[in-house]
Design an enzyme around this catalytic site. Structure first.
Site, PDB file in Angstrom:
ATOM      1  CG  HIS A 209      -2.077  -0.938   1.111  1.00  0.00           C
ATOM      2  ND1 HIS A 209      -3.191  -0.859   1.916  1.00  0.00           N
ATOM      3  CD2 HIS A 209      -2.312  -1.958   0.261  1.00  0.00           C
ATOM      4  CE1 HIS A 209      -4.055  -1.803   1.565  1.00  0.00           C
ATOM      5  NE2 HIS A 209      -3.541  -2.495   0.574  1.00  0.00           N
ATOM      6  CB  CYS A 240      -5.505   3.653   3.873  1.00  0.00           C
ATOM      7  SG  CYS A 240      -4.861   3.217   5.502  1.00  0.00           S
ATOM      8  CG  ASN A 249      -4.659  -2.014  -3.307  1.00  0.00           C
ATOM      9  OD1 ASN A 249      -4.078  -2.866  -2.671  1.00  0.00           O
ATOM     10  ND2 ASN A 249      -5.983  -1.938  -3.367  1.00  0.00           N
TER      11      ASN A 249
END
Lengths: 314, 314
Positions: A209, A240, A249
């Site tokens: 992430h 998130c 991502n």
């Protein structure tokens, strides 16, 4: 830098991206996006999650989506399954690989799976047996592997212990997820080098992430430690879970562009991914987060040679 | 990874950030922000540019800003100067270091300075002499060092040629700027390793843009090649001159957070920078781009130990 010549990118927007959207994405949209992504050349795609529709309503049409998408021999479909019921649905939908959901820490596992980590792993045993029967591949995952919102940094011994339990079940294909965006390159290198040293026969992949702007640097740390498999999401779809407006991502077009610039082959049609990213960003502008969609490719910035300014021309 | 224990971050928001904003930032706001940034602990700050007010109206109050900011022995003020007139203003304002503006390629130099690169360097000679007389430090810069919008990749030999010309003038403090965001870690390593090998007595610093999501990875590539000086802009203020909505300068809070997580000392008060970033983001929301402002620090995500979920508690 000790970089590999070639890597594999697994597209996860259809699962991770769409699951994180506030509203359910229409089934026909999902099918259209998956079909377009197949044409980009991914060898593996995480297409859905066979979870209970009440738990994750965004994935309630998993079976329909799998029925609707075009068949291709070039791409392997992977789906998340939390339990035996989910696995049966995945088998019925002809999914070739299922990924088990697991948290590195007990605190996170209790929040997400209502069971401590090892207890959750015990529940995998019948799933793995059933998957074997049906020739379905099984991958393991370790969420919050690089930092837990409840417990902070996760000891590498803990990750090794989980790997051992996976191995006891015959699972050596493991996705390490930086769910919280707490990873940094020094940590990634330390964790991966230990895991690969202790478990050289494992196949580790990274799910990164970009929450704190370090995803690409973490990917390179992974590359330098021998990782050649990465997850990413077209358009950067997927936020998130711990910070409402933060990035999630890493965008597929960003990681593919960066790797290709560095001379690492991804075998992905970058322009085709950018086009899918653009479609996604138009439909879900608040949830898209992609550098390349905003800035364009490095190569596109450069004026065609014929248009170059010559000395004294201006 | 061969990382240094400590690095220096030069804050450039007052110059690069404010220069890139569409409107002129009020003088009192600039002074307030610079004073707050001084309190964050930066040892060097790029405070303004002494350019012609018609060329860059955003910097028209450079003299007033310098008069208004508080005096501190802990921070060295650096200012950009394009010509002798600008240098005289910088000297009058007691600026300790001036930075010369230069483009790596002739095409870019013709666009920005109306002269090819070496011609522009010839014009530096009287400036450098005047700076020497007044004991003003001089730093050089090389814009589009990692890629030019007109000429593409810049040969390292070209950068070496420019370095040689700088050295002939007695300048060995050089800022390499990724003006276009075209740098990637392999390129950064290749360029820096060659430059440092050929010019080991030079002091190179990196000015990185996050236009294509690679700024932090490029910073680490720089670190690994021995770079210990980096520019950054609080709040990530400053866009990309070649793509209207794309990211520009790496945010100070992002690079400081990342480095500190990796165990590299910056000697910057991260919380204080985050506070300045927040003030900037509130005033200039469209031009702010910062991961940490959106996501918070990694350490802040972790629940205090007392609040940790215990097994079976849920």
């Amino acid at each position: 830098m000790g970089l590999p010549k070639e890597v594999n990118i697994t597209e996860v927007c259809p699962r991770d991206g769409f699951q994180s959207l506030p509203d359910h994405v229409p089934t026909e949209t999902k099918i259209d996006i998956i079909n377009r992504l197949i044409d980009c050349g991914f060898s593996q795609m995480e297409v859905t999650s066979f979870v209970h529709p009440k738990a994750v309503p965004q994935m309630k049409d998993a079976d329909e989506v799998l029925k609707g998408v075009k068949k291709s021999n070039n791409v392997l479909f992977r789906a998340l399954v939390p339990n035996l019921r989910g696995l049966e649905r995945a088998i019925a939908a002809d999914v070739e690989k299922v990924k088990l959901m697991l948290s590195a820490t007990d605190s996170h596992s209790l929040h997400n799976a209502n069971a401590a980590t090892m207890e959750a792993m015990d529940k995998f045993i019948p799933l793995v047996e059933r998957a074997k029967e049906s020739n379905t591949k099984v991958a393991g995952s370790i969420a919050v592997a690089f930092g837990c919102p409840y417990e902070g940094e996760v000891p590498t011994d803990r990750l090794l212990e989980i790997c051992q339990r996976y191995e006891d079940m015959g699972i050596t294909d493991i996705s390490l997820a930086d769910t919280t965006g707490m990873a940094h390159p020094v940590l990634v290198k330390r964790v991966i080098s230990t895991l690969r040293e202790e478990k050289p026969h494992f196949h580790f992949s990274l799910h990164l992430h970009n929450t704190r702007g370090m995803a690409f640097a973490n990917a390179i740390a992974g590359l330098e430690e021998g990782i050649t498999d990465f997850d990413s999401s077209a358009g950067g779809i997927g936020g998130c879970p711990y910070a409402p407006n933060a990035s999630g991502n890493i965008a597929t077009e960003d990681i593919v562009h960066g790797f290709e610039e560095m001379g690492i082959k991804t075998n992905i049609d970058l322009d085709a991914v950018i086009e899918v990213g653009r479609i996604l960003a138009e439909q879900f502008p608040a949830q898209s987060d992609s550098f390349i969609l905003k800035a364009g490719k490095s190569k596109d910035l450069v004026t065609a040679p014929g248009k170059q300014v010559k000395i004294g021309e201006k």
